[in-house]
Design a protein around this motif. Structure first.
Motif, mmCIF file in Angstrom:
data_model
loop_
_atom_site.group_PDB
_atom_site.id
_atom_site.type_symbol
_atom_site.label_atom_id
_atom_site.label_comp_id
_atom_site.label_asym_id
_atom_site.label_seq_id
_atom_site.Cartn_x
_atom_site.Cartn_y
_atom_site.Cartn_z
ATOM 1 N N LEU A 171 0.816 -1.219 0.000
ATOM 2 C CA LEU A 171 0.000 0.000 0.000
ATOM 3 C C LEU A 171 0.847 1.266 0.000
ATOM 4 O O LEU A 171 1.958 1.296 0.518
ATOM 5 C CB LEU A 171 -0.920 0.019 1.231
ATOM 6 C CG LEU A 171 -1.883 -1.159 1.406
ATOM 7 C CD1 LEU A 171 -2.812 -0.888 2.585
ATOM 8 C CD2 LEU A 171 -2.701 -1.415 0.157
ATOM 9 N N THR A 172 0.286 2.330 -0.581
ATOM 10 C CA THR A 172 0.915 3.651 -0.521
ATOM 11 C C THR A 172 0.658 4.245 0.874
ATOM 12 O O THR A 172 -0.237 3.774 1.594
ATOM 13 C CB THR A 172 0.308 4.593 -1.579
ATOM 14 O OG1 THR A 172 -1.071 4.799 -1.253
ATOM 15 C CG2 THR A 172 0.409 4.012 -2.980
ATOM 16 N N PRO A 173 1.405 5.307 1.267
ATOM 17 C CA PRO A 173 1.163 5.909 2.590
ATOM 18 C C PRO A 173 -0.295 6.328 2.801
ATOM 19 O O PRO A 173 -0.857 6.131 3.883
ATOM 20 C CB PRO A 173 2.100 7.128 2.585
ATOM 21 C CG PRO A 173 3.216 6.746 1.670
ATOM 22 C CD PRO A 173 2.585 5.898 0.591
ATOM 23 N N GLN A 174 -0.929 6.867 1.736
ATOM 24 C CA GLN A 174 -2.335 7.299 1.864
ATOM 25 C C GLN A 174 -3.249 6.096 2.100
ATOM 26 O O GLN A 174 -4.181 6.152 2.909
ATOM 27 C CB GLN A 174 -2.792 8.031 0.584
ATOM 28 C CG GLN A 174 -2.076 9.348 0.346
ATOM 29 C CD GLN A 174 -0.783 9.188 -0.465
ATOM 30 O OE1 GLN A 174 -0.124 8.153 -0.430
ATOM 31 N NE2 GLN A 174 -0.414 10.237 -1.187
ATOM 32 N N GLU A 175 -2.966 4.980 1.397
ATOM 33 C CA GLU A 175 -3.800 3.781 1.552
ATOM 34 C C GLU A 175 -3.604 3.159 2.929
ATOM 35 O O GLU A 175 -4.546 2.588 3.498
ATOM 36 C CB GLU A 175 -3.461 2.764 0.461
ATOM 37 C CG GLU A 175 -3.984 3.161 -0.911
ATOM 38 C CD GLU A 175 -3.433 2.297 -2.043
ATOM 39 O OE1 GLU A 175 -4.096 2.229 -3.082
ATOM 40 O OE2 GLU A 175 -2.340 1.708 -1.889
ATOM 41 N N ILE A 176 -2.405 3.288 3.495
ATOM 42 C CA ILE A 176 -2.157 2.765 4.848
ATOM 43 C C ILE A 176 -3.011 3.534 5.863
ATOM 44 O O ILE A 176 -3.596 2.952 6.768
ATOM 45 C CB ILE A 176 -0.650 2.840 5.196
ATOM 46 C CG1 ILE A 176 0.126 1.815 4.351
ATOM 47 C CG2 ILE A 176 -0.408 2.577 6.680
ATOM 48 C CD1 ILE A 176 1.630 1.974 4.378
ATOM 49 N N GLU A 177 -3.081 4.852 5.671
ATOM 50 C CA GLU A 177 -3.941 5.669 6.548
ATOM 51 C C GLU A 177 -5.395 5.229 6.444
ATOM 52 O O GLU A 177 -6.103 5.107 7.445
ATOM 53 C CB GLU A 177 -3.826 7.149 6.146
ATOM 54 C CG GLU A 177 -2.885 7.939 7.037
ATOM 55 C CD GLU A 177 -2.814 9.402 6.632
ATOM 56 O OE1 GLU A 177 -3.880 10.046 6.571
ATOM 57 O OE2 GLU A 177 -1.698 9.883 6.367
ATOM 58 N N GLU A 178 -5.840 5.004 5.204
ATOM 59 C CA GLU A 178 -7.222 4.547 4.969
ATOM 60 C C GLU A 178 -7.474 3.218 5.663
ATOM 61 O O GLU A 178 -8.530 3.004 6.255
ATOM 62 C CB GLU A 178 -7.463 4.358 3.459
ATOM 63 C CG GLU A 178 -8.147 5.523 2.790
ATOM 64 C CD GLU A 178 -8.430 5.206 1.321
ATOM 65 O OE1 GLU A 178 -9.324 4.379 1.048
ATOM 66 O OE2 GLU A 178 -7.739 5.782 0.458
ATOM 67 N N LEU A 179 -6.496 2.308 5.577
ATOM 68 C CA LEU A 179 -6.644 0.997 6.216
ATOM 69 C C LEU A 179 -6.796 1.158 7.728
ATOM 70 O O LEU A 179 -7.623 0.484 8.357
ATOM 71 C CB LEU A 179 -5.445 0.103 5.891
ATOM 72 C CG LEU A 179 -5.456 -1.281 6.555
ATOM 73 C CD1 LEU A 179 -6.602 -2.135 6.016
ATOM 74 C CD2 LEU A 179 -4.131 -2.002 6.352
ATOM 75 N N GLY A 180 -6.017 2.069 8.316
ATOM 76 C CA GLY A 180 -6.141 2.348 9.749
ATOM 77 C C GLY A 180 -7.552 2.777 10.115
ATOM 78 O O GLY A 180 -8.105 2.346 11.141
ATOM 79 N N GLN A 181 -8.141 3.616 9.258
ATOM 80 C CA GLN A 181 -9.513 4.094 9.475
ATOM 81 C C GLN A 181 -10.513 2.940 9.371
ATOM 82 O O GLN A 181 -11.440 2.812 10.180
ATOM 83 C CB GLN A 181 -9.847 5.179 8.422
ATOM 84 C CG GLN A 181 -11.118 5.966 8.685
ATOM 85 C CD GLN A 181 -11.128 6.633 10.051
ATOM 86 O OE1 GLN A 181 -10.242 7.392 10.393
ATOM 87 N NE2 GLN A 181 -12.138 6.326 10.861
ATOM 88 N N ILE A 182 -10.271 2.065 8.377
ATOM 89 C CA ILE A 182 -11.157 0.901 8.184
ATOM 90 C C ILE A 182 -11.110 -0.003 9.415
ATOM 91 O O ILE A 182 -12.143 -0.473 9.905
ATOM 92 C CB ILE A 182 -10.737 0.117 6.905
ATOM 93 C CG1 ILE A 182 -11.179 0.887 5.653
ATOM 94 C CG2 ILE A 182 -11.306 -1.295 6.894
ATOM 95 C CD1 ILE A 182 -10.527 0.421 4.368
ATOM 96 N N ILE A 183 -9.896 -0.241 9.944
ATOM 97 C CA ILE A 183 -9.750 -1.099 11.134
ATOM 98 C C ILE A 183 -10.484 -0.484 12.329
ATOM 99 O O ILE A 183 -11.163 -1.186 13.088
ATOM 100 C CB ILE A 183 -8.255 -1.359 11.433
ATOM 101 C CG1 ILE A 183 -7.675 -2.301 10.365
ATOM 102 C CG2 ILE A 183 -8.062 -1.959 12.828
ATOM 103 C CD1 ILE A 183 -6.161 -2.459 10.397
#
Length: 513
Positions: A171-183
């Motif tokens: 994942l890109t840094p932005q997608e990692i942030e999104e994943l954190g939000q999803i979790i």
């Protein structure tokens, strides 16, 4: 708090290695629990036991305090366990909705009700805050979106417990942030999440507790709020780890690679490279920064002969390699660590000793009169496996039997051992642990210090900033700026990566020749 999973005394043995040695693991309701460890430590094996892909030699599994036998993934799914694997398992020419409902399709009479499927997917995506179009075809969406499809697939099947194997590796840094939000959204809904990872920054930001596994055994269980990156690294590797890359001032040795006005198309025949120009000198690391999908993949494919360019010039030490075959380019002094190790780096069913000579198998001393000398090959393989600390029972096992990080170390070992003039390193530490990252970084800096040129392409800004002497930023198929490392920081690179430009106050941008 309620225990949703308890694994007691799990032991799993493979020929030549004990992957899990009397391991205990507990997951509480509504928590994110990280399984942390080096590549090959036994993290994924433990979760494959929980998901029913492997049967343990010893041990018990309790789900909500009731002992269960999980003999297949179907058993796990019925118990509310879903797993998203590191290498996704999606049908590439199906849509998002078709993949999510696969095997559980809503029906209208004998026919699949695709409109109901689309509505169901929209509803579940909205519930958990996923921004995804059910009608998109898998092969046309980003890796980050594909991961969301895998998570939604598990949730659609009623998962209360989600296992995510190396979820941030691609994942890109932005997608990692999104994943954190999803979790976070999943936890609010009462779900419990297990993350298998070795990325310490994400461990600190995404987890509540951490279980550390080293060489098949649990070495510690800590509350995230009570620990630090340094402590986790030491528990994981068993020694203090140097997280900062040490580099001396570089000593330039003259131009190795020159690329001028390079144009190429992508798989859909649309322009992917639009006049790319740069050069890399011996004794330096040129980092290429950019959000995934801005032409980096196509640039690497053109430079290594895997994609035909349309126009421009490419030369290695003044020798023209424009449009040449991969073998001709390798023979011109190019080493290549590919971004997809399984598709482009290894032949998974081949042994390690066969994989370590790929690209040079036709040359002496490995081949004489077109016949491979396996005695020489095996000795060479055993030497570089030892030198690069590839964790394996032996050189005769298949590449598919290694953990992802050890597969990566094998590729790095092979490419550096070719003694190339220029090493093209694409995502060289993707999916590898902190100890292996330290090792690979040292080897890349070692190549630079010995006068070689290194072209580093990475979506990890920390890695680009830590290793590079100069940084080129790619946006929409062009190199929009080249900065000296001393003039670069995350903010400047972020602006350029998003398509912005630096104003007069943001000094340090080189003119692109």
């Amino acid at each position: 708090m309620e225990k949703v999973i308890e694994m007691k005394g799990i032991t799993k043995v493979f020929p030549g290695t004990t992957a899990n040695d009397n391991v205990d693991f507990t997951l509480l309701k509504g928590e994110t629990h990280v399984l942390l460890g080096e590549n090959g430590a036994g993290k994924t094996t433990l979760m494959n036991v929980l998901y029913g892909l492997y049967q343990p030699e010893m041990g018990q599994i309790f789900i909500r305090e009731k002992e269960v036998k999980i003999t297949s993934p179907n058993d796990a799914i019925k118990l509310g366990i879903g797993m998203v694997h590191q290498h996704f398992m999606l049908v590439h020419n199906f849509t998002v909705a078709q993949n999510i409902v696969l095997g559980m399709e809503p029906r209208k009479g004998l026919k699949i009700d695709i409109n109901k499927a689309i509505e169901d997917v929209k509803e579940i995506a909205k519930k958990y805050g996923f921004n995804i179009n059910p009608k998109d075809v898998i092969e046309d969406i980003s890796v980050g979106q594909q991961q969301k499809v895998e998570i939604l697939k598990a949730l659609y099947r009623g998962a209360e417990i989600l296992i995510l194997d190396e979820p941030t590796a691609v994942l890109t840094p932005q997608e990692i942030e999104e994943l954190g939000q999803i979790i976070d959204n999943l936890k609010k809904e009462g779900k419990s999440v297990i993350l298998i990872t070795h990325k310490l920054k994400e461990v600190m930001s995404m987890s509540d507790r951490v279980t550390i596994i080293r060489r098949g055994k649990v070495t510690g269980i800590v509350n995230t709020k009570d620990t630090s990156i340094d402590e986790l690294a030491e528990l994981m590797v068993g020694r203090k780890v140097q997280l900062i890359v040490e580099k001396k001032e570089n000593d330039l040795k003259g131009e190795i690679l020159r690329v001028e006005d390079l144009h190429a198309n992508d798989n859909r025949n649309l322009p992917a490279l639009k006049g790319v120009t740069f050069q890399v000198n011996g004794g330096e690391i040129l980092g290429i920064a950019g959000v995934d999908g801005n032409g980096q993949t196509e640039l690497l494919e053109v430079l290594t002969g895997l994609r035909k360019p349309i126009s421009g010039k490419i030369s290695i030490k003044n020798k023209d390699i424009f449009g040449k075959t991969p073998r001709e380019i390798i023979d011109s002094g190019v080493g290549h660590i590919p971004e997809d190790r399984q598709r482009r780096g290894l032949i998974l069913k081949y042994s390690l000793f066969e994989n370590v000579i790929l690209g040079v198998h036709h040359k002496k001393p490995f081949s004489k009169n077109k016949i491979i000398d396996y005695k020489v090959v095996r000795e060479y393989a055993q030497r570089i496996i030892k030198e690069f600390d590839v964790r394996t029972p032996g050189d005769e096992v298949s590449a598919s039997s290694l953990s992802g990080g050890n597969q990566q170390k094998l590729i790095v070992a092979r490419e550096i051992s070719k003694d190339p003039d220029i090493l093209i390193a694409a995502q060289p530490t993707r999916g590898v642990d902190v100890g292996a990252i330290e090792f690979i970084h040292k080897r890349l800096v070692g190549e630079r210090d010995s006068g070689k040129a290194v072209l580093l392409v990475s979506f990890e800004l920390d890695e680009i900033l830590a290793l590079s002497d100069r940084i080129a930023v790619m946006y929409d198929g062009e190199i929009v700026a080249i900065l000296d490392r001393k003039d670069a920081d995350e903010q400047k690179l972020g602006i350029l990566m998003a398509g912005g430009s630096l104003n007069a106050d943001n000094k340090g941008v080189n003119k692109i020749e």
